[in-house]
Design an enzyme around this catalytic site. Structure first.
Site, PDB file in Angstrom:
ATOM      1  N   ILE A 256       0.832  -1.214   0.000  1.00 53.92           N
ATOM      2  CA  ILE A 256       0.000   0.000   0.000  1.00 53.92           C
ATOM      3  C   ILE A 256       0.861   1.255   0.000  1.00 53.92           C
ATOM      4  O   ILE A 256       0.537   2.240  -0.667  1.00 53.92           O
ATOM      5  CB  ILE A 256      -0.932  -0.015   1.225  1.00 53.92           C
TER       6      ILE A 256
ATOM      7  N   TYR B 134      -1.272  -7.058  17.064  1.00 56.64           N
ATOM      8  CA  TYR B 134      -1.474  -6.283  15.838  1.00 56.64           C
ATOM      9  C   TYR B 134      -2.738  -5.435  15.927  1.00 56.64           C
ATOM     10  O   TYR B 134      -2.711  -4.227  15.646  1.00 56.64           O
ATOM     11  CB  TYR B 134      -1.555  -7.207  14.628  1.00 56.64           C
TER      12      TYR B 134
ATOM     13  N   LYS C 179      -3.171  -1.192  16.103  1.00 57.75           N
ATOM     14  CA  LYS C 179      -3.983  -0.404  15.180  1.00 57.75           C
ATOM     15  C   LYS C 179      -5.073   0.376  15.928  1.00 57.75           C
ATOM     16  O   LYS C 179      -5.452   1.476  15.513  1.00 57.75           O
ATOM     17  CB  LYS C 179      -4.596  -1.321  14.125  1.00 57.75           C
TER      18      LYS C 179
ATOM     19  N   THR D  48      -0.813  -8.092   0.259  1.00 60.30           N
ATOM     20  CA  THR D  48       0.552  -7.570   0.358  1.00 60.30           C
ATOM     21  C   THR D  48       1.406  -8.630   1.052  1.00 60.30           C
ATOM     22  O   THR D  48       0.951  -9.736   1.328  1.00 60.30           O
ATOM     23  CB  THR D  48       0.586  -6.263   1.174  1.00 60.30           C
TER      24      THR D  48
END
Length: 712
Positions: A421, A585, A589, A624
């Site tokens: 990204i 994770y 975020k 990704t």
């Protein structure tokens, strides 16, 4: 000259040879057997130097032209030996390292000064073992050892997949005797990355794959060209790894007569790895009749201590040139690349291993959270659908950049641009007219990204900086470098956009130098630090500026727990029996999202004009390399499942939310972009809790002040 002291403490000068090695009557040092030179030899050398200077031109300006016109003359002269006074310059020209240096200004300094390496202690430990009898490297912490440390450390950062291996010290040390640190570094890069010849990084990668390949090929050549010696080696159970590994790893720069090593390196840089095979075979051929008679112990000693006449370059190299190996090596290479027919198997053992690994991983408690992420993603799309039905409005976006700073383009900083990204975002913003500052951890990938953008957009204005978002000293140094660049380029001391895109996922805990969890450091503390440091530049902009934080739908399933120092730094997660990778994770975020809203509130308290706005951008589920540490069947299953239901996005599609957020009207702030086309939705209730946001802000500011005090 090296000074010694006598018994009366009177300093005396230790004699050194013409290369700078301390003279020794005996021993296995690389400077032994150097011939003295008569006045006739000096005159001959002067004539050779004159020919070479005419051939290469001032500073190498005529080199490429001469090579193109008279390649055979160049080859012949190189094989006769490059004059020592010109050796450093010619090595750079024939290796392609001079071009790499010119294409990458400032990169070496960035690697040495601003980056940290996991190999630093290993490098320091081995420094004193490199050419210990040379005056340049003898003094502990002296200029030679410092230069060698800098080059090896810089390369270990430049190519973290290779890092540092002990044999690299002799290669780098040899180069440093003929050129500056920066020149030596780029020549090392040219060799390992294959600027002219085949890449040689496999010599130093884990498991030394290229060394293993070369040794197998060398063994085969010995058996074909010297069958009697090959048979004797088999009987005595001798294989090339026992005596020839260092030939390939250091290209004869370790424990080989130095003047002979230089002559070999002249040809090696010009013609490639084949000369190592030729010289090795020539050594065996020269000593063949003696070697076939020796038993194991004496044979091993002989293979590690060849006689003086065997290593004399005037004898060895003509013999080596007469041995033809290129065609046979190419045949072996092609044979090695052909698929080998194997008996039919009902099940592939490797596939079984991969499946078992995936099942074991999927059965772990932390992995169950990942299955809930699909529900979080569905929830986001349902909110998007509801908004499109009941509220058809979306935030307008610009198709191009309007505001300029004087005659300059607006400047944006994008982190994590070397893949996925981040790369797509950098491409899009460059296309929209921004002067894009590319920030990434890998110098090699950063350089490739810059070239790729330039190849597709010749008008793109780009600047790159090597920054590790988990290393706070690296972020602090970047701020100083950015300000210095703005000043040197005579640009307005401001930026107009910061896109905090860099992020990682990890299946195991890996602490940073500060002792923080690397995921928390990269995904939250790093972006917080970057934003705090660059906020004055954003506020100094003469046009409205913006921070875009790239968040994730996974925040919806984060259990907030606490926002104290142990949680925010990730130290709390080290108390678990098994690293809760999914929870870490999603928590990172959530913290980034809480910070986004709190920064928006803080800025509104200071200035309600929306001069600096803050937007969170959620790219959705994008294909990704973010899941590269996960078992391949886990990531493959995830990609397949989301593709099947039409929710898997490409990096270009995922970048749309970031680009939309970047181009939104200046009055837009404190919102959550998702789904592209300027659309926004509400994030989770916990992420919008102002009390939690304020607590996180206070904790993060405390960490920032602590980190800043360490770097003052």
């Amino acid at each position: 000259m090296e000074k010694k002291k006598t018994g009366d403490n009177v300093p005396v000068i230790a004699p050194v040879d013409r290369f700078g090695f301390l003279k020794q009557e005996q021993g296995n040092s690389p400077q032994r057997f150097i011939k003295t030179r008569s006045s006739t030899n000096y005159e001959k050398e002067e004539r050779r130097v004159t020919k070479w200077r005419k051939m290469i031109g001032a500073g190498g300006s005529d080199w490429k032209h001469y090579v193109k016109r008279k390649p055979h003359v160049v080859k012949r002269r190189i094989r006769k030996g490059i004059p020592d006074c010109l050796r450093g310059l010619v090595w750079q020209l024939i290796s392609g390292s001079r071009d790499l240096l010119l294409m990458n200004p400032g990169v070496y300094e960035q690697l040495v000064v601003y980056e940290t390496s996991a190999s630093e202690l290993d490098i320091i430990r081995d420094i004193s073992r490199t050419f210990p009898s040379h005056v340049f490297f003898q003094k502990r912490h002296g200029p030679g050892q410092r230069s060698l440390y800098n080059v090896l450390k810089a390369y270990s950062v430049y190519d973290r997949d290779v890092g540092y291996v002990q044999g690299m010290g002799f290669v780098a040390g040899l180069l440093l005797l003929y050129m500056s640190e920066e020149d030596a570094f780029w020549l090392l890069v040219a060799l390992l990355k294959g600027a002219v010849h085949s890449p040689m990084e496999g010599l130093y990668q884990a498991g030394l794959p290229l060394v293993q390949k070369y040794l197998l090929q060398f063994d085969q050549l010995v058996r074909e060209l010297m069958p009697k010696l090959g048979e004797h080696f088999t009987q005595e159970m001798i294989n090339p790894s026992m005596y020839a590994s260092q030939w390939f790893i250091t290209v004869f720069s370790y424990s080989f007569p130095f003047h002979s090593a230089l002559r070999i390196w002249d040809v090696f840089l010009a013609e490639g790895i084949n000369i190592v095979f030729k010289v090795g075979l020539a050594l065996l051929k020269h000593c063949h009749d003696d070697l076939v008679k020796l038993p194991f112990e004496e044979l091993m000693h002989a293979l590690r201590n060849f006689p003086e006449d065997a290593m004399d370059p005037d004898t060895l190299l003509p013999l080596a040139y007469s041995i033809k190996v290129a065609k046979r090596l190419e045949e072996m290479k092609q044979d090695g690349e052909k698929p080998v027919a194997k008996p039919a198997q009902t099940v592939n053992p490797k596939m079984i291993k991969d499946v078992v690994e995936a099942l074991r991983f999927a059965w772990s408690p932390s992995s169950w959270d990942m299955f809930l992420w699909s529900i979080a993603l569905f929830s986001s799309y349902l909110k998007l659908l509801r908004a499109s039905i009941f509220d058809s409005k979306s935030t307008p976006i610009s198709s191009s950049i309007v505001p300029k700073i004087g005659s300059s383009r607006p400047i944006c900083v994008v982190t994590g641009v070397t893949s996925g990204i981040g790369k797509a975002t950098a491409f899009a913003l460059a296309e929209k007219g921004y002067h894009v500052v590319l920030v990434g951890r890998s110098p090699q990938l950063l350089s490739e990204t810059l070239k790729e953008i330039k190849s597709k957009n010749k008008d793109a204005q780009l600047k790159s900086f090597v920054v590790d978002m988990s290393s706070f000293s690296s972020i602090f140094n970047f701020k100083d470098s950015l300000e210095q660049w703005l000043s040197d380029a005579e640009l307005h001391p401001s930026i107009q956009l910061l896109v905090n895109n860099a992020g990682i996922m990890a299946v195991s805990s890996r602490p940073t130098n500060e002792g923080y969890d690397r995921v928390m450091a990269t995904n939250y503390i790093g972006p917080f630090t970057m934003t705090k440091l660059l906020l004055p530049l954003l506020e100094n902009s003469s046009v409205p500026s913006r921070v875009v934080n790239v968040v994730s739908f996974t925040h919806r399933y984060a259990s907030i727990g606490k926002v104290d120092k142990d949680y925010v730094t990730g130290k709390h997660f080290t108390t678990y029996n098994q690293y809760p990778h999914a929870h870490v994770y999603e928590y990172s975020k959530l913290c980034l999202l809480l910070f986004s809203y709190e920064l928006h509130r803080q800025l509104r308290l200071k200035d309600d004009s929306h001069h600096v706005s803050v937007i969170a951008a959620d790219p959705g589920f994008v294909k990704t390399n973010l899941m590269r540490e996960y078992p391949k069947y886990v990531s493959a299953f995830a990609f397949f499942s989301f593709k099947l239901i039409g929710l898997l996005q490409t990096p270009d599609e995922g970048a749309r939310s970031s680009v939309d957020a970047a181009l939104a009207p200046s009055e837009t702030s404190g919102v959550y972009y998702f789904g592209g086309k300027g659309r926004t939705i509400k994030s989770s209730k916990a992420s919008r809790d102002p009390k939690l946001g304020k607590q996180l802000w206070e904790t993060s500011c405390g960490l920032f002040d602590q980190l800043q005090s360490y770097n003052d």
